[in-house]
Design a protein around this motif. Structure first.
Motif, mmCIF file in Angstrom:
data_model
loop_
_atom_site.group_PDB
_atom_site.id
_atom_site.type_symbol
_atom_site.label_atom_id
_atom_site.label_comp_id
_atom_site.label_asym_id
_atom_site.label_seq_id
_atom_site.Cartn_x
_atom_site.Cartn_y
_atom_site.Cartn_z
ATOM 1 N N ASP A 1 -2.100 16.518 -1.689
ATOM 2 C CA ASP A 1 -0.825 17.055 -2.159
ATOM 3 C C ASP A 1 -0.297 18.079 -1.160
ATOM 4 O O ASP A 1 -0.759 19.224 -1.120
ATOM 5 N N LEU A 2 0.677 17.667 -0.347
ATOM 6 C CA LEU A 2 1.238 18.557 0.669
ATOM 7 C C LEU A 2 1.950 19.750 0.049
ATOM 8 O O LEU A 2 2.023 20.828 0.646
ATOM 9 N N ALA A 3 2.502 19.559 -1.145
ATOM 10 C CA ALA A 3 3.299 20.618 -1.775
ATOM 11 C C ALA A 3 2.478 21.858 -2.075
ATOM 12 O O ALA A 3 3.014 22.971 -2.110
ATOM 13 N N SER A 4 1.181 21.694 -2.305
ATOM 14 C CA SER A 4 0.343 22.824 -2.701
ATOM 15 C C SER A 4 -0.391 23.467 -1.532
ATOM 16 O O SER A 4 -1.118 24.437 -1.709
ATOM 17 N N MET A 5 -0.181 22.953 -0.315
ATOM 18 C CA MET A 5 -0.934 23.452 0.842
ATOM 19 C C MET A 5 -0.237 24.611 1.525
ATOM 20 O O MET A 5 1.000 24.697 1.541
ATOM 21 N N ASN A 6 -1.035 25.497 2.150
ATOM 22 C CA ASN A 6 -0.467 26.532 3.007
ATOM 23 C C ASN A 6 -0.375 26.000 4.433
ATOM 24 O O ASN A 6 -0.842 24.890 4.736
ATOM 25 N N ILE B 1 3.878 16.096 -3.551
ATOM 26 C CA ILE B 1 4.086 15.215 -2.410
ATOM 27 C C ILE B 1 2.701 14.752 -1.985
ATOM 28 O O ILE B 1 2.009 15.436 -1.227
ATOM 29 N N VAL B 2 2.265 13.615 -2.495
ATOM 30 C CA VAL B 2 0.904 13.147 -2.236
ATOM 31 C C VAL B 2 0.930 12.199 -1.039
ATOM 32 O O VAL B 2 1.545 11.125 -1.095
ATOM 33 N N ASN C 1 0.840 -1.186 0.000
ATOM 34 C CA ASN C 1 0.000 0.000 0.000
ATOM 35 C C ASN C 1 0.882 1.246 0.000
ATOM 36 O O ASN C 1 1.798 1.377 0.817
ATOM 37 N N GLU C 2 0.600 2.150 -0.907
ATOM 38 C CA GLU C 2 1.393 3.366 -1.047
ATOM 39 C C GLU C 2 0.986 4.388 0.012
ATOM 40 O O GLU C 2 -0.192 4.697 0.175
ATOM 41 N N LEU C 3 1.959 4.894 0.768
ATOM 42 C CA LEU C 3 1.694 5.911 1.785
ATOM 43 C C LEU C 3 1.977 7.313 1.261
ATOM 44 O O LEU C 3 1.227 8.254 1.518
ATOM 45 N N MET C 4 3.083 7.465 0.535
ATOM 46 C CA MET C 4 3.456 8.777 0.002
ATOM 47 C C MET C 4 3.973 8.611 -1.424
ATOM 48 O O MET C 4 4.751 7.708 -1.711
ATOM 49 N N GLU C 5 3.532 9.508 -2.286
ATOM 50 C CA GLU C 5 3.960 9.515 -3.683
ATOM 51 C C GLU C 5 4.672 10.838 -3.963
ATOM 52 O O GLU C 5 4.083 11.905 -3.800
ATOM 53 N N ILE C 6 5.936 10.748 -4.368
ATOM 54 C CA ILE C 6 6.740 11.936 -4.650
ATOM 55 C C ILE C 6 6.996 11.984 -6.148
ATOM 56 O O ILE C 6 7.502 11.015 -6.720
ATOM 57 N N ARG C 7 6.664 13.107 -6.774
ATOM 58 C CA ARG C 7 6.796 13.214 -8.214
ATOM 59 C C ARG C 7 7.497 14.509 -8.609
ATOM 60 O O ARG C 7 7.046 15.605 -8.266
ATOM 61 N N ASP C 8 8.637 14.348 -9.299
ATOM 62 C CA ASP C 8 9.370 15.465 -9.898
ATOM 63 C C ASP C 8 9.626 16.578 -8.885
ATOM 64 O O ASP C 8 9.430 17.765 -9.175
ATOM 65 N N LEU C 9 10.093 16.220 -7.705
ATOM 66 C CA LEU C 9 10.231 17.166 -6.588
ATOM 67 C C LEU C 9 11.553 17.932 -6.658
ATOM 68 O O LEU C 9 12.618 17.335 -6.826
ATOM 69 N N SER C 10 11.457 19.247 -6.507
ATOM 70 C CA SER C 10 12.647 20.105 -6.524
ATOM 71 C C SER C 10 12.536 21.157 -5.430
ATOM 72 O O SER C 10 11.466 21.733 -5.218
ATOM 73 N N THR C 11 13.659 21.401 -4.754
ATOM 74 C CA THR C 11 13.761 22.482 -3.767
ATOM 75 C C THR C 11 15.016 23.277 -4.074
ATOM 76 O O THR C 11 16.115 22.709 -4.164
ATOM 77 N N ILE D 1 13.111 14.701 -8.312
ATOM 78 C CA ILE D 1 13.135 13.412 -7.612
ATOM 79 C C ILE D 1 11.750 12.772 -7.625
ATOM 80 O O ILE D 1 10.749 13.417 -7.313
ATOM 81 N N THR D 2 11.714 11.485 -7.979
ATOM 82 C CA THR D 2 10.469 10.730 -8.075
ATOM 83 C C THR D 2 10.640 9.369 -7.410
ATOM 84 O O THR D 2 11.563 8.636 -7.742
ATOM 85 N N PHE D 3 9.767 9.053 -6.466
ATOM 86 C CA PHE D 3 9.748 7.721 -5.852
ATOM 87 C C PHE D 3 8.490 7.597 -5.004
ATOM 88 O O PHE D 3 7.738 8.563 -4.819
ATOM 89 N N ASN D 4 8.256 6.409 -4.476
ATOM 90 C CA ASN D 4 7.121 6.148 -3.589
ATOM 91 C C ASN D 4 7.631 5.634 -2.251
ATOM 92 O O ASN D 4 8.709 5.034 -2.167
ATOM 93 N N ILE D 5 6.833 5.850 -1.204
ATOM 94 C CA ILE D 5 7.086 5.246 0.106
ATOM 95 C C ILE D 5 5.873 4.383 0.440
ATOM 96 O O ILE D 5 4.732 4.840 0.314
#
Length: 303
Positions: A72-77, A66-67, A3-13, A28-32
């Motif tokens: 998507d945590l990346a889009s949240m305030n 960051i799902v 079961n996928e807990l976190m999905e990271i797609r094309d992440l850049s900081t 960076i792209t991977f799943n946890i």
């Protein structure tokens, strides 16, 4: 099926200082997956800590998703993130800096519950005592301050604080590197026991490949902010493909002096200016496409 807990797609900081840009992590792209320990290895400056802090939104990413549990945590305030923070926590590297010297241990452990406004004062106290027991510290620690504890005991307190809200994901950022060698194994074994007790998922960050091998189910290799290889632990240690991964594994100290200095010379290519695509080469093993003969493999691009 995992079961996928976190999905990271094309992440850049990206860090900015004047006109200068530093891409700490890029593309960076991977799943946890639930219940696993994903080890992240790389040299100092490879982007490991930035990746961990970005995943739990201590740093805001410049690009990517960051799902987590479908959100998507990346889009949240920050207001949107606050109620979700109980589900992901971080154990920091240095317990001498991550814990307040002005607070009693009981207050430190209760603080996440106070911030999240859950439980009564009596329930929070009982929960704090329970966590002290879980990390193998006496109840008397509740009324003491941090300066009365050793480094290993402080890290146990930090672990208790991280777990008090029953998070789903814990990012452990070099959790034993600041500790004496004599207590490192105790903390690592404690983390493994707590993973079973609390049904935890870990992302375990370290530069120590021996520690990562002990702790992890899968391992991802970072260099210059790029993910170069990702595979199950035994696969990546026994069958490394990327030259950078091979060079890291070759650096593990050998107990037998007769074996030191042996092995083929490894030529590590210059880092790519662009984030590599990871391709599947079998056995759940992904590697940067620019270092392999793609035609020799049945390729599935990780995207």
């Amino acid at each position: 099926m995992k079961n996928e807990l976190m999905e990271i797609r094309d992440l850049s900081t990206i860090f900015r200082k004047g006109d200068n840009l530093h891409k700490a992590i890029e593309g960076i792209t991977f799943n946890i997956y639930e219940g696993e320990t994903l080890g992240i290895v790389g040299e100092s400056g490879s982007g490991k800590t930035t990746l961990g802090r970005t995943l739990i939104r201590l740093l805001k990413p410049d690009h990517g998703k960051i799902v987590f549990d479908g959100k998507d945590l990346a889009s949240m305030n920050e207001k949107q993130l606050r109620p979700l923070r109980k589900d992901f926590q971080m154990i920091f590297q240095n317990p001498y800096e991550s814990l307040s010297p002005r607070m009693k241990v009981g207050e430190i452990i209760q603080e996440p519950m106070v911030i999240q406004k859950v439980f009564t004062a009596k329930e929070r106290q009982a929960k704090a005592y329970q966590m002290l027991e879980s990390v193998r510290l006496p109840k008397s620690a509740y009324h003491k301050t941090i300066h009365e504890f050793s480094g290993g005991q402080r890290q146990r307190i930090a672990i208790a604080r991280a777990l008090v809200m029953n998070p789903k994901l814990v990012i452990a950022d070099e959790p034993v590197s600041a500790l004496d060698v004599s207590v490192q194994a105790q903390i690592l074994n404690l983390l493994k026991e707590l993973q079973i007790e609390f049904n935890l998922t870990y992302m375990f960050i370290s530069h120590d490949l021996s520690v990562v091998h002990h702790m992890s189910d899968r391992v991802g290799v970072l260099n210059k902010g790029h993910m170069l290889e990702l595979a199950p632990k035994d696969e990546i240690y026994q069958n490394p493909i990327h030259p950078y991964t091979k060079s890291l594994l070759a650096s593990i100290p050998k107990a037998d002096p007769m074996l030191r200095g042996q092995g083929e010379e490894i030529m590590v290519p210059s880092p790519s200016p662009h984030p590599p695509h990871l391709v599947h080469v079998g056995h759940d093993h992904y590697v940067a496409a620019d270092v392999i003969q793609v035609k020799n493999f049945k390729v599935n691009v990780l995207s």
